[in-house]
Design an enzyme around this catalytic site. Sequence first.
Site, PDB file in Angstrom:
ATOM      1  N   ASP A 117     -10.666   1.666  -3.272  1.00  0.00           N
ATOM      2  CA  ASP A 117     -11.250   1.352  -1.966  1.00  0.00           C
ATOM      3  C   ASP A 117     -12.762   1.295  -2.059  1.00  0.00           C
ATOM      4  O   ASP A 117     -13.422   0.863  -1.117  1.00  0.00           O
ATOM      5  CB  ASP A 117     -10.845   2.416  -0.935  1.00  0.00           C
ATOM      6  CG  ASP A 117      -9.477   2.127  -0.345  1.00  0.00           C
ATOM      7  OD1 ASP A 117      -8.964   1.013  -0.554  1.00  0.00           O
ATOM      8  OD2 ASP A 117      -8.910   3.019   0.315  1.00  0.00           O
TER       9      ASP A 117
ATOM     10  N   ASP B 131       0.827  -1.211   0.000  1.00  0.00           N
ATOM     11  CA  ASP B 131       0.000   0.000   0.000  1.00  0.00           C
ATOM     12  C   ASP B 131       0.861   1.261   0.000  1.00  0.00           C
ATOM     13  O   ASP B 131       2.074   1.215   0.268  1.00  0.00           O
ATOM     14  CB  ASP B 131      -0.884  -0.031   1.255  1.00  0.00           C
ATOM     15  CG  ASP B 131      -2.221   0.635   1.039  1.00  0.00           C
ATOM     16  OD1 ASP B 131      -2.325   1.483   0.133  1.00  0.00           O
ATOM     17  OD2 ASP B 131      -3.162   0.313   1.788  1.00  0.00           O
TER      18      ASP B 131
HETATM   19  C1  GLA Z   1      -5.756   1.632   2.187  1.00  0.00           C
HETATM   20  C2  GLA Z   1      -6.135   0.471   1.296  1.00  0.00           C
HETATM   21  C3  GLA Z   1      -7.201  -0.356   1.964  1.00  0.00           C
HETATM   22  C4  GLA Z   1      -6.687  -0.854   3.290  1.00  0.00           C
HETATM   23  C5  GLA Z   1      -6.263   0.315   4.156  1.00  0.00           C
HETATM   24  C6  GLA Z   1      -5.579  -0.143   5.416  1.00  0.00           C
HETATM   25  O1  GLA Z   1      -6.796   2.539   2.287  1.00  0.00           O
HETATM   26  O2  GLA Z   1      -6.553   0.917   0.059  1.00  0.00           O
HETATM   27  O3  GLA Z   1      -7.569  -1.432   1.145  1.00  0.00           O
HETATM   28  O4  GLA Z   1      -5.618  -1.716   3.071  1.00  0.00           O
HETATM   29  O5  GLA Z   1      -5.365   1.169   3.467  1.00  0.00           O
HETATM   30  O6  GLA Z   1      -5.167   0.899   6.204  1.00  0.00           O
END
Ligand code: GLA
Length: 741
Positions: free
Chosen positions: A549, A479
């Site tokens: 997301d 990420d």
């Molecule tokens: C980001 C990612 C999510 C998740 C969060 C965790 O927003 O896109 O899928 O992994 O971080 O903090």
Amino acid sequence: MSIIFHEKSKIFHLHNDSISYIMMILENGHLGQLYCGKRIHDREDFSYLLEKAPRPMSSCVYEDDKTFSLEHIRQEMPVYGTTDYRHPAVEVLQENGSRISEFGYQEHRIFSGKPRLEGLPATYTEDDSEAETLIITLKDELTGIKVELSYTIFARGGIVAKNMCFFNEGNGSVHLTQAMSLCLDLPDYEYEWIQLSGSWARERHVKNRILTHGITAIGSMRGNSSHEQNPFIALKRPSADEQQGEVFGVSLIYSGNFLMQAEVDAHDTLRLLAGINPSGFDWKLDPGEHFQTPEAVLVYSDKGLNGMSQTFHGLYQKRLARGYWRDRERPILNNNWEATYFDFTEEKLVEIAEKAKECGVELFVLDDGWFGKRCSDHAGLGDWIANTERLPNGITGLADRIENLGMKFGLWVELEMVNKDSDLYRAHPDWILATPGRNQSHGRFQHVLDFSRKEVVDHIYEMIAKILSEAKVSYIKWDMNRSITECYSAVLPSDRQGEIFHRYILGVYDLYERLTSRFPHILFESCASGGGRFDAGMLYYAPQGWASDNSDAAERIKIQYGTSMCYPISSIGAHVSVIPNHQVFRTTPLHTRANVAYFGAFGYELNLNKLSEEEIKEVKEQVCFMKKYRKILQFGTFYRLKSPFEGNEMVWMAVSEDQKTAIVGWYRILNCVNATFTRVELQGLNPDYQYRNSQTGRFHYGDELMNLGLITSDSTAGQAEGDAVPCTDFESRIYVLEAVE
Ligand code: GLA
């Protein structure tokens, strides 16, 4: 495919069955662009394409010639200030303050295959017969700066890959303040410009605009390729559509600050530039040093946008993505993020995994919160050591338990970041990007590590490699949850601070390279708060990326549709999540959530224990369906048929290589009453095969389905009668079409 050089006319002709790309060494030694488009016959001399005319107000290169002005000549590597007034591809700031340069032809070489790019992701060949490369060397005699322009034409598809490399062979230092990867000057501007734009949770929506005089541009200055704009554009003839007509696509294989720009001048010439965003970029080139630009990929299609996308998909799936997972069907996963957020224990995770296993899921992924003091987003980033209060047996123990269930285990990381509340920050406060004397802005309470420094990357590598070598980890979700601000490195001298954004990305690529080569069986999925770094650069290391997301089915239709313009379906991470949805609080049917996610790297983002028995039955069927058809869904030929940006319905389909199976996804946002009868003309079938429609049980020839269409009307049009199941909002159907002997 071949690359021809006509000695007498000084013309280069790169061509294969699909494309011709023609350039010429101009009388002043610069490189001119003569033609880029559908393949044409070769001839000894194309110089008639270089049109010149005496034009008042033009500045001219030669004393006795009023016609030779670079302002009116299409070029491959234009510079500003030597009669051309358009935006340049290259700018070199010299010690005396001058930015004027004159790059003239020196030599060229043509060879089979394609060299790798040092430290940067790029397309590649496995066999020299797959491509030919032309490297043309130009030199600015006054400064001694040499540039190699590299063009690779692939044997199949209308593809030309382009990059440049600068060498300082002079005695003084210079600063590259602009070094675009690609410049394409086209003779007219009758195009629609298509870009993929959005924001967090709304990534890569298709936006069109008509080009006109002046500048049209997209870019990023955030340190990542960004949610807002994607390093891809298409130029489409107004009459072209998804299935037919001329389209150019340009994709930059880069994950940092980029710029893509079209400039239409007063004489209707179109200049397209793609490369590192010159804003804030300043690369010092000392004598003996060199600078490599990222690679840009140009695709020409005369088969509409689908033709362009299929060319990108094939290239990026097979000759950009690499490694063990490149050609493999992607495991169906269950990620715990939306199921637990930070609130989990080892037992709770195992319970979720057990249910997933029962449903046939193959991989369990532990998301954020497993390390350091990471109980919220205020702390822990940088401390890549398992939190034993939550996971008493560490990652090794948890991974063993998941493996014992008969599943693979995956882990979330965010290696480029640090929270101030972490042991790493306390030990190395100068490891973050921060400008002396200025505020240190945070994003989600986190700061960006200075990945331009090798010791920082080394340290992070050691920490994470330890875990990966001790525990049975089969998948990593990498990420990157904030953009860069106050960009400044504590160790670089003042005249090199303009290099950091690029050096940062080189550091990220270096870490990816080290981890993917040391752990070749781990499947990497890139992520940046969803799809904030969903680009071709990432695909070289991570063959799939978390698209957004936002996992609401109705929203995802648009995001995945836009993403498919450039990126292969196998690369689009797509999950079924809980309702009401956590991003838009919308309730959509379980089958629609799956019907959308099937067209991607499929998984679940919820706690399956919370579903009813009936829903679990449906989930089991979904998993079986995905396992049966994922090869076609992820690696088949993909066609967009109806755009969600143009109406209430969306249709796309995937066809197997042998054309014996096709899967059509039909989706409707809002239900309508007393609706019209609807059909959609399919693509890519064999006209002579008879296909069985899984929804109706009827048989149809491929030509029937492609010409008169597949009937998609509802069985209920506002009144539920007999056995008909009433339709609802967010309705969808999957039609499997299987050829019969
Ligand atoms: C980001 C990612 C999510 C998740 C969060 C965790 O927003 O896109 O899928 O992994 O971080 O903090």
